[in-house]
Design an enzyme around this catalytic site. Sequence first.
Site, PDB file in Angstrom:
ATOM      1  N   GLU A  68      -0.822   1.399  -5.327  1.00 43.43           N
ATOM      2  CA  GLU A  68      -0.605   0.154  -4.594  1.00 43.43           C
ATOM      3  C   GLU A  68      -0.523  -1.051  -5.519  1.00 43.43           C
ATOM      4  O   GLU A  68      -1.352  -1.210  -6.415  1.00 43.43           O
ATOM      5  CB  GLU A  68      -1.758  -0.001  -3.597  1.00 43.43           C
ATOM      6  CG  GLU A  68      -1.966   1.254  -2.733  1.00 43.43           C
ATOM      7  CD  GLU A  68      -3.286   1.279  -2.003  1.00 43.43           C
ATOM      8  OE1 GLU A  68      -3.838   2.381  -1.799  1.00 43.43           O
ATOM      9  OE2 GLU A  68      -3.791   0.182  -1.662  1.00 43.43           O
ATOM     10  N   HIS A  79       0.843  -1.197   0.000  1.00 43.00           N
ATOM     11  CA  HIS A  79       0.000   0.000   0.000  1.00 43.00           C
ATOM     12  C   HIS A  79       0.887   1.258   0.000  1.00 43.00           C
ATOM     13  O   HIS A  79       0.855   2.085   0.909  1.00 43.00           O
ATOM     14  CB  HIS A  79      -0.864  -0.050   1.259  1.00 43.00           C
ATOM     15  CG  HIS A  79      -2.019   0.897   1.324  1.00 43.00           C
ATOM     16  ND1 HIS A  79      -1.874   2.255   1.228  1.00 43.00           N
ATOM     17  CD2 HIS A  79      -3.345   0.664   1.495  1.00 43.00           C
ATOM     18  CE1 HIS A  79      -3.054   2.806   1.362  1.00 43.00           C
ATOM     19  NE2 HIS A  79      -3.966   1.871   1.509  1.00 43.00           N
TER      20      HIS A  79
END
Length: 298
Positions: free
Chosen positions: A271, A168
Amino acid sequence: MPFAPPVPASLPASVEVGLGSGGLPVVRVAGRQGSAEIYLHGAQVTAWTPAGGRPVLWLSATSRFLPDAAIRGGVPICFPWFGAKAGAPSAAAHGFARLTEWEFVDAQEAGDDVVLTFRLGDTPATRASAWPHRFEALYTVTVGTRLALALRITNLEPEAVTFEEALHTYLRVDDVRDVRVAGLEGAPFLDQLAGLTEAPGASEPVRFEAETDRIYLGTDAAATVIDPAGHSVTIEKRESHSTVVWNPWAAKARSMSDFGDEEWTGMVCVETANIRGDLVRLEPGQSHTMTAVLAAVA
Ligand code: TA6
Protein backbone atom coordinates in the site's frame (compact mmCIF):
# COMPACT_ATOMS: atom_id res chain seq x y z
CA MET A 1 -35.84 2.64 -12.99
CA PRO A 2 -32.31 1.79 -11.63
CA PHE A 3 -30.37 4.86 -10.43
CA ALA A 4 -28.21 6.35 -13.23
CA PRO A 5 -25.27 8.25 -11.71
CA PRO A 6 -24.21 11.53 -13.34
CA VAL A 7 -21.45 10.87 -15.89
CA PRO A 8 -19.27 13.19 -17.97
CA ALA A 9 -21.15 14.74 -20.92
CA SER A 10 -18.95 12.98 -23.45
CA LEU A 11 -17.21 9.65 -23.05
CA PRO A 12 -14.51 8.29 -25.35
CA ALA A 13 -15.42 5.05 -27.15
CA SER A 14 -13.10 3.13 -24.82
CA VAL A 15 -15.18 4.02 -21.75
CA GLU A 16 -18.65 2.93 -20.71
CA VAL A 17 -20.71 3.23 -17.54
CA GLY A 18 -22.97 0.42 -16.43
CA LEU A 19 -24.15 -1.52 -13.43
CA GLY A 20 -21.76 -3.98 -11.89
CA SER A 21 -21.96 -6.40 -8.98
CA GLY A 22 -24.69 -5.58 -6.50
CA GLY A 23 -26.13 -3.18 -9.05
CA LEU A 24 -23.44 -0.64 -8.16
CA PRO A 25 -22.43 1.82 -10.92
CA VAL A 26 -19.17 0.83 -12.60
CA VAL A 27 -16.93 2.42 -15.22
CA ARG A 28 -15.47 -0.07 -17.70
CA VAL A 29 -12.38 0.87 -19.68
CA ALA A 30 -11.22 -0.99 -22.80
CA GLY A 31 -8.20 1.07 -23.85
CA ARG A 32 -5.58 0.33 -26.49
CA GLN A 33 -2.98 -0.57 -23.87
CA GLY A 34 -5.04 -1.74 -20.93
CA SER A 35 -8.48 -2.49 -19.53
CA ALA A 36 -9.93 -1.70 -16.13
CA GLU A 37 -13.02 -1.50 -13.96
CA ILE A 38 -13.68 1.29 -11.46
CA TYR A 39 -16.70 1.37 -9.14
CA LEU A 40 -18.06 4.82 -8.25
CA HIS A 41 -18.46 3.34 -4.78
CA GLY A 42 -15.17 4.43 -3.26
CA ALA A 43 -13.74 5.25 -6.74
CA GLN A 44 -12.40 1.76 -6.31
CA VAL A 45 -10.39 0.24 -9.14
CA THR A 46 -11.31 -3.44 -8.96
CA ALA A 47 -9.57 -4.72 -12.09
CA TRP A 48 -6.66 -3.75 -14.33
CA THR A 49 -5.09 -5.80 -17.10
CA PRO A 50 -2.28 -4.38 -19.26
CA ALA A 51 -2.73 -5.29 -22.95
CA GLY A 52 -1.34 -8.76 -23.62
CA GLY A 53 -0.80 -9.26 -19.89
CA ARG A 54 -2.49 -10.89 -16.90
CA PRO A 55 -4.95 -9.33 -14.46
CA VAL A 56 -2.81 -7.60 -11.85
CA LEU A 57 -5.28 -6.75 -9.09
CA TRP A 58 -6.87 -9.26 -6.71
CA LEU A 59 -10.58 -9.16 -5.86
CA SER A 60 -12.21 -11.53 -3.37
CA ALA A 61 -14.83 -13.83 -4.85
CA THR A 62 -16.79 -13.19 -1.64
CA SER A 63 -16.51 -9.39 -1.64
CA ARG A 64 -19.61 -7.43 -0.74
CA PHE A 65 -20.95 -4.91 -3.25
CA LEU A 66 -23.21 -2.84 -1.02
CA PRO A 67 -23.59 0.95 -0.66
CA ASP A 68 -22.50 0.83 2.98
CA ALA A 69 -19.71 -1.75 2.84
CA ALA A 70 -16.13 -1.81 1.61
CA ILE A 71 -15.27 -3.75 -1.53
CA ARG A 72 -12.67 -6.44 -0.68
CA GLY A 73 -9.94 -6.12 -3.25
CA GLY A 74 -8.65 -3.90 -6.03
CA VAL A 75 -7.47 -0.51 -4.71
CA PRO A 76 -9.54 0.81 -1.81
CA ILE A 77 -8.84 4.46 -0.96
CA CYS A 78 -8.24 4.89 2.76
CA PHE A 79 -8.94 8.54 3.68
CA PRO A 80 -8.96 10.67 5.87
CA TRP A 81 -7.67 8.16 8.42
CA PHE A 82 -5.98 4.76 8.26
CA GLY A 83 -7.11 1.79 10.32
CA ALA A 84 -8.94 2.68 13.51
CA LYS A 85 -9.54 6.40 14.12
CA ALA A 86 -7.79 7.44 17.34
CA GLY A 87 -10.34 8.68 19.86
CA ALA A 88 -13.32 7.58 17.75
CA PRO A 89 -13.77 3.83 18.33
CA SER A 90 -17.03 3.66 16.37
CA ALA A 91 -15.58 5.36 13.27
CA ALA A 92 -15.33 3.11 10.20
CA ALA A 93 -11.91 1.51 9.69
CA HIS A 94 -9.82 3.24 7.02
CA GLY A 95 -12.07 6.32 6.79
CA PHE A 96 -15.17 7.20 4.76
CA ALA A 97 -13.75 7.55 1.24
CA ARG A 98 -14.10 3.83 0.39
CA LEU A 99 -17.69 3.79 1.70
CA THR A 100 -18.89 6.82 -0.27
CA GLU A 101 -20.03 7.19 -3.88
CA TRP A 102 -17.68 9.44 -5.87
CA GLU A 103 -18.62 11.55 -8.90
CA PHE A 104 -17.28 10.49 -12.27
CA VAL A 105 -16.26 13.87 -13.67
CA ASP A 106 -14.06 13.27 -16.71
CA ALA A 107 -12.69 10.72 -19.16
CA GLN A 108 -10.13 11.40 -21.87
CA GLU A 109 -7.94 9.38 -24.21
CA ALA A 110 -4.31 10.53 -24.05
CA GLY A 111 -2.28 8.66 -26.63
CA ASP A 112 -2.67 4.97 -25.80
CA ASP A 113 -3.81 5.73 -22.25
CA VAL A 114 -7.27 6.44 -20.89
CA VAL A 115 -7.41 9.05 -18.11
CA LEU A 116 -10.42 9.11 -15.78
CA THR A 117 -11.16 11.58 -13.00
CA PHE A 118 -13.36 11.06 -9.95
CA ARG A 119 -14.32 13.63 -7.33
CA LEU A 120 -15.39 13.50 -3.69
CA GLY A 121 -16.27 16.60 -1.68
CA ASP A 122 -17.43 16.95 1.91
CA THR A 123 -21.05 15.96 2.50
CA PRO A 124 -23.41 16.24 5.50
CA ALA A 125 -22.32 12.67 6.36
CA THR A 126 -18.59 13.42 6.18
CA ARG A 127 -19.06 16.68 8.11
CA ALA A 128 -20.75 14.61 10.85
CA SER A 129 -17.85 12.13 10.90
CA ALA A 130 -14.70 11.98 13.02
CA TRP A 131 -13.08 14.20 10.37
CA PRO A 132 -15.68 16.98 9.79
CA HIS A 133 -13.59 19.21 7.53
CA ARG A 134 -14.41 20.79 4.18
CA PHE A 135 -12.27 19.30 1.45
CA GLU A 136 -12.09 18.25 -2.17
CA ALA A 137 -10.59 14.97 -3.31
CA LEU A 138 -9.76 14.44 -6.98
CA TYR A 139 -8.67 10.97 -8.05
CA THR A 140 -7.08 10.46 -11.44
CA VAL A 141 -6.81 6.94 -12.81
CA THR A 142 -4.65 6.43 -15.91
CA VAL A 143 -5.16 3.06 -17.62
CA GLY A 144 -2.55 1.74 -20.02
CA THR A 145 0.51 -0.48 -19.94
CA ARG A 146 0.88 0.98 -16.44
CA LEU A 147 -1.80 1.91 -13.96
CA ALA A 148 -1.22 5.37 -12.50
CA LEU A 149 -3.28 6.48 -9.49
CA ALA A 150 -3.10 10.07 -8.23
CA LEU A 151 -5.04 11.22 -5.15
CA ARG A 152 -5.16 14.99 -4.77
CA ILE A 153 -6.59 16.42 -1.55
CA THR A 154 -7.39 20.12 -1.17
CA ASN A 155 -8.08 21.75 2.20
CA LEU A 156 -11.18 24.01 1.92
CA GLU A 157 -11.09 25.06 5.58
CA PRO A 158 -9.87 28.44 6.88
CA GLU A 159 -7.46 26.59 9.19
CA ALA A 160 -4.88 23.83 8.68
CA VAL A 161 -5.98 20.18 8.66
CA THR A 162 -4.14 16.87 8.90
CA PHE A 163 -5.11 13.50 7.46
CA GLU A 164 -3.86 10.02 6.65
CA GLU A 165 -4.24 8.33 3.28
CA ALA A 166 -3.50 5.00 1.61
CA LEU A 167 -4.00 3.35 -1.76
CA HIS A 168 -4.63 -0.07 -0.22
CA THR A 169 -3.58 -2.07 -3.30
CA TYR A 170 -4.46 -5.80 -3.42
CA LEU A 171 -2.17 -7.61 -5.85
CA ARG A 172 -2.79 -11.02 -7.34
CA VAL A 173 0.01 -13.55 -6.80
CA ASP A 174 0.28 -17.23 -7.57
CA ASP A 175 1.24 -18.28 -4.02
CA VAL A 176 2.21 -15.71 -1.41
CA ARG A 177 4.50 -18.26 0.29
CA ASP A 178 6.82 -18.01 -2.75
CA VAL A 179 6.61 -14.23 -3.07
CA ARG A 180 9.11 -11.59 -1.91
CA VAL A 181 8.62 -7.85 -1.63
CA ALA A 182 11.80 -5.93 -2.43
CA GLY A 183 12.59 -2.25 -1.96
CA LEU A 184 11.97 -1.98 1.80
CA GLU A 185 15.29 -3.44 2.91
CA GLY A 186 16.75 -1.51 5.80
CA ALA A 187 13.52 0.38 6.55
CA PRO A 188 12.21 -0.01 10.12
CA PHE A 189 8.54 -0.81 10.47
CA LEU A 190 5.71 -0.76 12.96
CA ASP A 191 4.37 -4.26 13.49
CA GLN A 192 0.56 -4.04 13.66
CA LEU A 193 0.53 -7.56 15.10
CA ALA A 194 2.79 -6.58 18.02
CA GLY A 195 1.04 -3.49 19.30
CA LEU A 196 2.75 -1.27 16.72
CA THR A 197 6.13 -1.82 18.28
CA GLU A 198 8.97 -0.70 16.01
CA ALA A 199 11.07 -3.43 14.42
CA PRO A 200 14.44 -2.79 12.85
CA GLY A 201 14.80 -2.94 9.08
CA ALA A 202 15.76 -6.25 7.53
CA SER A 203 18.56 -6.77 5.04
CA GLU A 204 16.43 -9.12 2.93
CA PRO A 205 13.24 -8.59 0.91
CA VAL A 206 10.03 -9.34 2.84
CA ARG A 207 8.99 -13.00 2.80
CA PHE A 208 5.64 -14.39 4.00
CA GLU A 209 5.61 -17.22 6.52
CA ALA A 210 2.69 -16.08 8.70
CA GLU A 211 0.13 -13.24 9.05
CA THR A 212 2.03 -10.08 8.12
CA ASP A 213 0.86 -6.54 8.85
CA ARG A 214 3.64 -3.95 8.70
CA ILE A 215 3.74 -0.18 8.42
CA TYR A 216 7.01 1.10 6.95
CA LEU A 217 7.45 4.78 7.76
CA GLY A 218 9.77 7.34 6.20
CA THR A 219 10.30 5.40 2.98
CA ASP A 220 9.90 6.86 -0.52
CA ALA A 221 11.26 3.72 -2.14
CA ALA A 222 9.55 1.87 -4.97
CA ALA A 223 8.51 -1.66 -4.05
CA THR A 224 8.65 -4.74 -6.24
CA VAL A 225 6.50 -7.79 -5.67
CA ILE A 226 8.59 -10.66 -6.99
CA ASP A 227 6.41 -13.64 -7.90
CA PRO A 228 8.33 -16.57 -9.39
CA ALA A 229 5.12 -17.66 -11.15
CA GLY A 230 5.21 -14.50 -13.27
CA HIS A 231 2.90 -12.01 -11.57
CA SER A 232 5.73 -9.62 -10.58
CA VAL A 233 4.77 -5.96 -10.23
CA THR A 234 6.62 -2.77 -9.40
CA ILE A 235 4.93 0.06 -7.50
CA GLU A 236 6.60 3.43 -7.85
CA LYS A 237 5.28 6.32 -5.80
CA ARG A 238 5.47 10.07 -5.32
CA GLU A 239 4.64 12.17 -2.24
CA SER A 240 4.14 8.97 -0.24
CA HIS A 241 6.41 8.33 2.73
CA SER A 242 4.77 5.19 4.15
CA THR A 243 4.33 1.69 2.72
CA VAL A 244 2.09 -0.97 4.26
CA VAL A 245 2.55 -4.69 3.60
CA TRP A 246 -0.26 -7.09 4.51
CA ASN A 247 -1.30 -10.69 4.16
CA PRO A 248 -3.96 -12.03 6.58
CA TRP A 249 -2.84 -15.69 6.38
CA ALA A 250 -5.27 -18.50 7.20
CA ALA A 251 -6.84 -17.66 10.57
CA LYS A 252 -7.48 -13.98 9.84
CA ALA A 253 -8.83 -14.90 6.38
CA ARG A 254 -11.31 -17.28 8.01
CA SER A 255 -12.36 -14.54 10.46
CA MET A 256 -13.37 -12.15 7.66
CA SER A 257 -16.81 -12.83 6.15
CA ASP A 258 -15.96 -11.06 2.87
CA PHE A 259 -12.73 -12.99 2.35
CA GLY A 260 -12.63 -16.63 1.15
CA ASP A 261 -10.99 -19.05 3.60
CA GLU A 262 -8.31 -20.15 1.11
CA GLU A 263 -7.96 -16.86 -0.80
CA TRP A 264 -5.04 -15.58 1.37
CA THR A 265 -2.52 -17.60 -0.68
CA GLY A 266 -3.38 -15.68 -3.87
CA MET A 267 -2.96 -12.06 -2.75
CA VAL A 268 -0.67 -9.55 -1.08
CA CYS A 269 -1.28 -5.91 -0.23
CA VAL A 270 1.47 -3.37 -0.86
CA GLU A 271 0.00 0.00 0.00
CA THR A 272 1.14 3.49 -0.98
CA ALA A 273 0.44 5.69 2.01
CA ASN A 274 1.02 8.62 4.33
CA ILE A 275 0.07 7.47 7.81
CA ARG A 276 1.01 7.94 11.48
CA GLY A 277 4.19 10.04 11.63
CA ASP A 278 3.96 10.58 7.86
CA LEU A 279 0.46 12.04 7.95
CA VAL A 280 -0.18 15.05 5.70
CA ARG A 281 -0.72 18.59 7.00
CA LEU A 282 -2.39 21.11 4.65
CA GLU A 283 -2.65 24.84 5.20
CA PRO A 284 -5.88 26.58 4.09
CA GLY A 285 -6.37 26.25 0.32
CA GLN A 286 -3.35 23.99 -0.03
CA SER A 287 -3.36 20.71 -1.99
CA HIS A 288 -1.34 17.53 -1.80
CA THR A 289 -1.11 14.78 -4.43
CA MET A 290 0.01 11.23 -3.68
CA THR A 291 0.73 9.00 -6.68
CA ALA A 292 1.26 5.29 -7.22
CA VAL A 293 2.28 3.79 -10.56
CA LEU A 294 1.90 0.03 -11.04
CA ALA A 295 3.72 -1.82 -13.80
CA ALA A 296 3.73 -5.54 -14.48
CA VAL A 297 7.24 -6.91 -14.93
CA ALA A 298 7.99 -10.13 -16.82
O1 TA6 B 1 -3.55 -2.44 5.55
C1 TA6 B 1 -3.51 -3.46 6.45
C2 TA6 B 1 -4.73 -3.38 7.33
O2 TA6 B 1 -4.75 -2.20 8.06
C3 TA6 B 1 -4.80 -4.64 8.21
O3 TA6 B 1 -4.61 -4.32 9.55
C4 TA6 B 1 -6.16 -5.25 7.90
O4 TA6 B 1 -7.10 -4.93 8.81
C5 TA6 B 1 -6.44 -4.69 6.52
O5 TA6 B 1 -5.93 -3.40 6.53
C6 TA6 B 1 -7.86 -4.76 6.05
O6 TA6 B 1 -8.66 -3.86 6.69
P1 TA6 B 1 -10.24 -3.88 6.38
O7 TA6 B 1 -10.81 -2.75 7.19
O8 TA6 B 1 -10.41 -3.66 4.91
O9 TA6 B 1 -10.74 -5.23 6.80
